[in-house]
Design an enzyme around this catalytic site. Structure first.
Site, short mmCIF file in Angstrom:
data_model
loop_
_atom_site.label_atom_id
_atom_site.label_comp_id
_atom_site.label_asym_id
_atom_site.label_seq_id
_atom_site.Cartn_x
_atom_site.Cartn_y
_atom_site.Cartn_z
N THR A 1 39.62 37.55 34.10
CA THR A 1 39.37 36.23 34.68
C THR A 1 39.01 35.20 33.61
O THR A 1 38.51 35.56 32.53
CB THR A 1 38.20 36.33 35.69
OG1 THR A 1 37.74 35.03 36.01
CG2 THR A 1 37.02 37.12 35.11
N TYR B 1 28.97 38.78 37.78
CA TYR B 1 30.41 39.09 37.90
C TYR B 1 31.11 38.86 36.57
O TYR B 1 31.77 39.76 36.04
CB TYR B 1 31.05 38.22 39.00
CG TYR B 1 32.56 38.18 38.91
CD1 TYR B 1 33.32 39.34 39.11
CD2 TYR B 1 33.24 37.00 38.61
CE1 TYR B 1 34.71 39.31 39.02
CE2 TYR B 1 34.63 36.97 38.53
CZ TYR B 1 35.36 38.13 38.72
OH TYR B 1 36.74 38.10 38.62
P1 NAD Z 1 39.48 41.75 45.66
O1 NAD Z 1 38.00 41.80 45.72
O2 NAD Z 1 40.23 41.06 46.74
O3 NAD Z 1 40.08 43.21 45.56
C1 NAD Z 1 39.53 44.22 44.76
C2 NAD Z 1 40.14 45.55 45.18
O4 NAD Z 1 39.61 46.57 44.32
C3 NAD Z 1 39.82 45.95 46.62
O5 NAD Z 1 40.96 46.45 47.26
C4 NAD Z 1 38.77 47.05 46.44
O6 NAD Z 1 38.79 48.00 47.51
C5 NAD Z 1 39.20 47.67 45.13
N1 NAD Z 1 38.12 48.37 44.43
C6 NAD Z 1 36.83 47.98 44.28
N2 NAD Z 1 36.15 48.90 43.59
C7 NAD Z 1 37.02 49.90 43.29
C8 NAD Z 1 36.94 51.13 42.58
N3 NAD Z 1 35.77 51.54 42.04
N4 NAD Z 1 38.05 51.88 42.46
C9 NAD Z 1 39.20 51.52 43.03
N5 NAD Z 1 39.35 50.36 43.73
C10 NAD Z 1 38.28 49.56 43.84
O7 NAD Z 1 39.80 41.11 44.23
P2 NAD Z 1 41.02 40.19 43.77
O8 NAD Z 1 40.68 38.78 44.03
O9 NAD Z 1 42.27 40.76 44.30
O10 NAD Z 1 40.94 40.41 42.20
C11 NAD Z 1 41.66 41.48 41.57
C12 NAD Z 1 41.38 41.43 40.08
O11 NAD Z 1 41.77 40.18 39.54
C13 NAD Z 1 39.91 41.62 39.74
O12 NAD Z 1 39.83 42.42 38.59
C14 NAD Z 1 39.42 40.20 39.45
O13 NAD Z 1 38.36 40.21 38.54
C15 NAD Z 1 40.67 39.59 38.86
N6 NAD Z 1 40.81 38.14 39.04
C16 NAD Z 1 40.68 37.58 40.28
C17 NAD Z 1 40.86 36.19 40.43
C18 NAD Z 1 40.77 35.54 41.79
O14 NAD Z 1 40.85 34.32 41.87
N7 NAD Z 1 40.66 36.27 42.88
C19 NAD Z 1 41.15 35.40 39.31
C20 NAD Z 1 41.26 36.02 38.06
C21 NAD Z 1 41.10 37.39 37.94
#
Ligand code: NAD
Ligand code: TYD
Length: 355
Positions: A133, A159
């Site tokens: 991120t 986070y």
């Molecule tokens: P989200 O919270 O919607 O989904 C996270 C997923 O990971 C869920 O399905 C959850 O069940 C799973 N998870 C959690 N702990 C776990 C574990 N120990 N083992 C296996 N699975 C596990 O998140 P998102 O928004 O889809 O983000 C996905 C990735 O992208 C993350 O790493 C986040 O940091 C990164 N990211 C998100 C954004 C955003 O705007 N949402 C922006 C940049 C980066």
């Protein structure tokens, strides 16, 4: 050929799995712990598709990950699995440390052992792509240049600190063990299957439900917004051609203040599904207590990704946000399913006493 995707039942991960199977056709092993944010409904269209193998489990389970790697022999791992909501990290950082730091460490350890035993082309072509991120870079003042890949890490929330730690581990596994890693640092995503605890889906949901649209502080915090399918195409491109050990910033060139985002959402909803009383949804805007340590501005300079790999987002904020509102209007059953679950408890805990 097979890839292992972690967190593929979450918002971005499920969009990625759907996108991958539509574009590349290789089998996806999807390892997800199904926390509150994991939702197999997102992947309902893949039921019966043998190219999608779902495994319920944690990236922190070294034995499970090792077994999966040995059994399926993936050519790449894309690591989405994380705790991802800043407000939750403020209320309870423990899960963030466990999954984002310890979990990534265990995943790296299992990957190191697997990759270490590969030979020839399989070893040479293997990739570990870590999805991160822009929040690891901290907060910008109004006129500061956007984050480049060389911006120093200054994470401000539990986070972002936990994501920063995972980025450092990934980097160290490349420098120390030669693991073929790639890292992407992306700005705020929006689009289908976004869990309605984050600003955009929460506002759409609350607007339609006749509930307050909570704006933290003065609403002038700035985020860069990227349509989720553009994030997916960027990850595919980095996986395909990114230079090993490199970091690529991914962004939409769409800096917006939160209040302006909410205003746009209200305008589109006023047009597509007007309130019964003739008033604008803007009437539901409610200013609430600010988030502690709230980062003021994020902005991404994504020019390295464009220069080196020719990637550019396909959507502007205007086209992407309209598609998103239409998706939510057309998928109220998905929203109802989510909001009838533990999400409700969370909203109660989060907003009680703030208004
Ligand atoms: P989200 O919270 O919607 O989904 C996270 C997923 O990971 C869920 O399905 C959850 O069940 C799973 N998870 C959690 N702990 C776990 C574990 N120990 N083992 C296996 N699975 C596990 O998140 P998102 O928004 O889809 O983000 C996905 C990735 O992208 C993350 O790493 C986040 O940091 C990164 N990211 C998100 C954004 C955003 O705007 N949402 C922006 C940049 C980066
Ligand atoms: P969010 O979607 O939680 O993403 P992040 O904190 O990772 O950027 O929040 C986006 C912005 O919207 C952020 O500045 C916090 C703000 N916000 C509100 O004003 N009200 C809300 O109810 C939420 C969830 C977020």
């Amino acid at each position: 050929m097979t890839i292992l995707v972690t967190g593929g039942a979450g918002f971005i991960g499920s969009n990625f799995v759907l996108d991958w199977l539509a574009n590349a056709g290789e089998t996806v092993i999807n390892l997800d712990a199904l926390t509150y944010a994991g939702n197999l409904d997102n992947l309902a269209t893949l039921v019966g598709d043998e190219r999608h193998v779902f495994v319920h489990g944690s990236i922190g389970d070294f034995d499970l990950v090792s077994r999966l790697l040995a059994e399926h022999q993936p050519r790449a791992i894309v690591n989405f699995a994380a705790e991802s909501h800043v407000d939750r990290s403020i209320h309870g950082p423990g899960d963030f440390i466990q999954t984002n730091i310890v979990g990534t460490f265990q995943l790296l350890e299992a990957t190191r052992a697997y990759w270490g035993a590969l030979t020839g082309e399989e070893r040479e072509n293997f990739r570990f792509l870590h999805v991160s991120t822009d929040e690891v870079y901290g907060s910008l003042a109004k006129d500061d240049p956007a984050f480049s890949e060389t911006h120093r890490y200054e994470p401000n929330s539990p986070y972002s600190a936990s994501k920063a730690a995972s980025d450092h581990l990934v980097r160290a596994y490349h420098h120390t063990y030669g693991l073929p890693v790639l890292t992407t640092n992306c700005s705020n995503n929006y689009g289908p299957y976004h869990f309605p605890e984050k600003l955009i889906p929460l506002v759409i949901h609350n607007a339609l439900a006749g509930q307050p649209l909570p704006i933290y502080g003065d609403g002038q915090q700035i985020r860069d917004w990227l349509y989720v399918k553009d994030h997916c195409s960027a990850i595919r491109r980095v996986l395909e051609a990114g230079r090993l050990g490199e970091t690529y910033n991914v962004g939409g060139w769409n800096e917006k203040a939160n209040l302006a985002v909410v205003d746009t959402l209200c305008a589109i909803l006023d047009e597509l599904q007007p309130r019964g009383d003739g008033l604008s949804y803007r009437a539901q805007v409610t200013f609430v207590k600010d988030r502690p340590g709230h980062d003021r501005r994020y902005a991404i300079d994504a020019s390295k990704l464009e220069r080196e790999l020719g990637w550019k987002p396909a959507e502007t904020f205007e086209t992407g946000i309209r598609k998103t509102v239409c998706w939510y209007l057309d998928n109220q059953a998905w929203v109802n399913n989510v909001t009838s679950g533990s999400y409700r408890d969370w909203v109660g805990q989060q907003y009680e006493g703030k208004q």
